[in-house]
Scaffold this motif. Structure first.
Motif, short mmCIF file in Angstrom:
data_model
loop_
_atom_site.label_atom_id
_atom_site.label_comp_id
_atom_site.label_asym_id
_atom_site.label_seq_id
_atom_site.Cartn_x
_atom_site.Cartn_y
_atom_site.Cartn_z
N ALA A 58 22.90 -2.81 17.17
CA ALA A 58 22.64 -1.89 18.28
C ALA A 58 22.72 -0.44 17.82
N VAL A 59 23.69 -0.14 16.96
CA VAL A 59 23.84 1.23 16.45
C VAL A 59 22.65 1.62 15.59
N ARG B 3 30.57 -8.02 15.71
CA ARG B 3 30.43 -6.85 14.84
C ARG B 3 28.99 -6.68 14.39
N LYS B 4 28.31 -7.78 14.08
CA LYS B 4 26.91 -7.71 13.66
C LYS B 4 26.03 -7.19 14.79
N ALA B 5 26.27 -7.69 16.02
CA ALA B 5 25.50 -7.23 17.17
C ALA B 5 25.72 -5.75 17.42
N ARG B 6 26.98 -5.30 17.24
CA ARG B 6 27.29 -3.89 17.44
C ARG B 6 26.60 -3.03 16.38
N PRO C 117 13.25 -1.61 6.30
CA PRO C 117 14.12 -2.79 6.17
C PRO C 117 15.58 -2.44 5.94
N GLU C 118 15.86 -1.35 5.19
CA GLU C 118 17.25 -0.93 4.99
C GLU C 118 17.83 -0.30 6.26
N MET C 119 17.01 0.35 7.04
CA MET C 119 17.50 1.04 8.24
C MET C 119 17.83 0.09 9.37
N VAL C 120 16.98 -0.90 9.62
CA VAL C 120 17.16 -1.76 10.79
C VAL C 120 17.37 -3.22 10.44
N GLY C 121 17.19 -3.60 9.18
CA GLY C 121 17.32 -4.99 8.80
C GLY C 121 15.96 -5.67 8.69
N GLU C 122 15.88 -6.66 7.80
CA GLU C 122 14.62 -7.36 7.57
C GLU C 122 14.07 -8.00 8.83
#
Length: 475
Positions: free
Chosen positions: A23-24, A17-20, A144-149
Motif C-alpha cells: 500500500a505504501v 506487513r507485506k500488504a502495508r 518492478p523495483e518500485m511496486v513489485g513484479e
C-alpha cells in the motif's frame, strides 16, 4: 499446540506487513505519476508552443523540421547511453536531473536576448529530447523495483493514463495559453511543470538503477510464466553484469538484452516499425483535416486526438481491473494483436468515413494504442534488472529512429500521394511485422507446450526414477 499456532501468527504478521508495504509503495507511485503527469503536460504544451515560436521567430517551416529533427536525434543518442547511466547512477538521480535540465533550459530560453534566440532554441531541442528519453527509460525500467513484479501492469497502466490525460490537457490548452498570455508565460508554465516533477522525485524514495543489479535474479525469477519471456537469457545476464555496470561494453549488453528472451528483438523491431507508422498519421492528420475544413483545420485534429485519448484512458481502466482481478499482465500476444488493430484503425481513419464513424475509429485506435503500450512495457520489464535499462534504452533508440526516418519519408510522400495511401503503406508495414511477431510467439508457445508434455511423460515413467524427473522439471 503453542508451536503449531506460532507459525500461523508469524504468517499473519508477515502478510499484514507485506500488504502495508504494498500500500505504501503504491501510494508513493501514485504521487510519482502525478508529478510525471504534470511534467508531461508541460512537454505537450511546449510541443505546440515551441513549434509555433520557432516558426514565428524564423519565418521558415524548414526551421520547425530542423527543430524536431534535433529533438529526435537527441532522444536517439540518449537511448544509446541511458543503460550505462542506469548502471552507474540511481534511477532517482537520473529522473531528478532530467527534470532539472528541462526546467533550466526553458529558463535559458526565457532570458535569452533576441540575438541568441536561435542558439537557445537549439539548446532547448537537444535538452528536451535527451532528458525526455532519460526520464522515460529510468521510470519504466525501475517500475518492478518500485511496486513489485506482480504490480507492474497496474503501474504501467497508471503512468500511461496520467500521460494521456496530460496530452489532452497540453494540446487543448496550448493555443489558448499562447494566444491569451503569450509565449513567455507559456514557457514559464512549462518550466514550472518540470520543477514540480523534480520536487516530487526529490521527495520520494525511488528504487532502481544503480543498486538494482543485485536484484537481477529477482527480475529473472519474476519473469517466469510471463508469456514466454523468461527464457535462457537470465544466466547470461549474470555473466555480463559487470559489463552493464562498467558501461564500457554498453553495445554488447544492450543487444544481449534483446537476445535474453524469445522474440524480444523482434518485439523491439516491431516497436520501431510502429513508430514509423505513427509518423505517417501525425504528418497526415493536418493535411486530411484541411481537406475536410480548410477554414478551420485545427478542429478535426484536436477532436481526433481527444477521442483517441479517451479510448486510451478507457483501455487503461480495463487493463488495471484485469490485472487486479487476475494478477496477470496483458503479455506479448496483447502487444501483437493491439498493434494490428491500432494500425488498421489509423488507416481506416483516413478512408473518408462520416465523422461519427471516424470518432469510433479514433476511440478504437486509442484503446489499442493503450493496450500495446502496457503490454510492451510490461514485457520488457520481465528482463533481469542488469539488462532492463539497456533494453529500454535501445527500444527508445529504435522508436526515435523509426519516427525520425518516417517523418522524412512521409513528408516527401505526402507531396505526391494522398494521406490514405501514405498512412496505408506505413501502418501496413507495421501490420506485416506484427503478424510475423504473432507467428513467432505462437511458435514459442507450441514449443513450450511440447516440451511440457515431454517432461510430464518422463516424470510419469517409473523406470526413469525421481531424480531424472526432477532434473527435467527444473529445465
Amino acid at each position: 499446540m503453542g508451536s503449531a499456532d506460532g507459525p500461523k501468527a508469524d504468517e499473519t504478521d508477515g502478510d499484514t506487513r507485506k500488504a502495508r508495504d504494498t500500500a505504501v509503495s503504491e501510494r508513493r507511485f501514485r504521487f510519482l505519476v502525478a508529478g510525471y503527469a504534470v511534467s508531461s503536460y508541460g512537454t505537450f504544451l511546449n510541443m505546440v508552443a515551441l513549434n509555433l515560436f520557432v516558426y514565428e521567430t524564423t519565418g521558415r517551416a524548414l526551421a520547425m523540421g530542423l527543430f524536431m529533427a534535433v529533438r529526435l536525434a537527441s532522444g536517439f543518442v540518449a537511448g544509446l547511453v541511458v543503460g550505462g547511466l542506469l548502471a552507474r547512477f540511481s534511477a532517482k538521480s537520473i529522473m531528478l536531473w532530467a527534470n532539472v535540465g528541462q526546467g533550466a533550459v526553458m529558463l535559458v530560453l526565457i532570458l535569452a536576448p533576441d540575438g541568441m534566440l536561435t542558439g537557445a532554441l537549439m539548446a532547448v531541442s537537444v535538452v528536451i529530447g535527451a532528458c525526455g528519453t532519460l526520464f522515460m527509460v529510468a521510470l519504466r525500467s525501475s517500475i518492478p523495483e518500485m511496486v513489485g513484479e506482480d504490480r507492474r501492469a497496474w503501474a504501467n497502466s497508471l503512468s500511461i493514463t496520467g500521460r494521456s490525460l496530460a496530452m489532452v490537457a497540453g494540446f487543448a490548452s496550448a493555443g489558448v495559453v499562447v494566444s491569451l498570455v503569450g509565449y513567455t508565460a507559456a514557457f514559464l508554465v512549462d518550466m514550472a511543470t518540470f520543477v514540480a516533477c523534480a520536487v516530487t522525485v526529490a521527495l520520494l524514495p525511488i528504487a532502481g538503477g544503480k543498486g538494482a543489479g543485485g536484484s537481477a535474479s529477482e527480475g529473472s525469477e519474476g519473469s517466469e510464466g510471463s508469456e514466454g519471456s523468461e527464457s535462457s537469457g537470465g544466466s547470461g545476464a549474470g555473466k555480463d553484469a559487470s559489463a552493464a555496470k562498467s558501461g564500457r561494453r554498453w553495445r554488447p549488453v544492450a543487444f544481449l538484452a534483446l537476445a535474453a528472451a524469445p522474440g524480444m528483438g523482434l518485439m523491439v523491431a516491431l516497436r520501431g516499425v510502429d513508430a514509423f507508422g505513427s509518423s505517417s498519421h501525425n504528418a497526415a492528420l493536418p493535411i486530411y483535416s484541411t481537406s475536410l475544413d480548410a477554414s478551420n483545420p485545427a478542429v478535426f485534429v484536436s477532436a481526433f486526438w481527444c477521442v483517441w485519448a479517451l479510448g486510451n484512458i478507457g483501455a487503461q481502466q480495463v487493463i488495471q481491473r484485469y490485472a487486479q482481478r487476475t494478477g496477470r499482465s496483458v503479455g506479448a500476444l496483447g502487444f501483437g494483436y493491439g498493434t494490428v488493430v491500432m494500425s488498421a484503425a489509423f488507416i481506416a481513419a483516413f478512408a473518408g468515413f462520416p465523422l461519427a464513424v471516424t470518432a469510433v475509429i479514433a476511440l478504437i485506435a486509442g484503446a489499442a494504442d493503450g493496450l500495446t503500450e502496457v503490454a510492451y512495457t510490461s514485457h520488457l520489464q520481465t528482463l533481469p534488472a542488469t539488462l532492463r535499462g539497456h533494453a529500454f534504452g535501445l527500444s527508445a533508440t529504435f522508436e526515435n529512429l523509426g519516427f525520425g526516418v518516417g517523418m522524412i519519408l512521409v513528408a516527401a510522400a505526402l507531396d505526391r500521394f494522398s494521406p490514405l495511401a501514405v498512412v496505408g503503406w506505413s501502418h501496413g508495414a507495421a501490420i506485416v511485422v506484427a503478424v510475423v511477431f504473432l507467428l513467432r510467439v505462437a511458435g514459442v508457445r507450441r514449443a513450450e507446450r511440447t516440451g511440457l508434455r515431454k517432461e510430464e511423460a518422463v516424470e510419469g515413467r517409473p523406470d526413469r526414477g525421481d531424480r531424472d524427473g526432477a532434473e527435467v522439471s527444473r529445465g
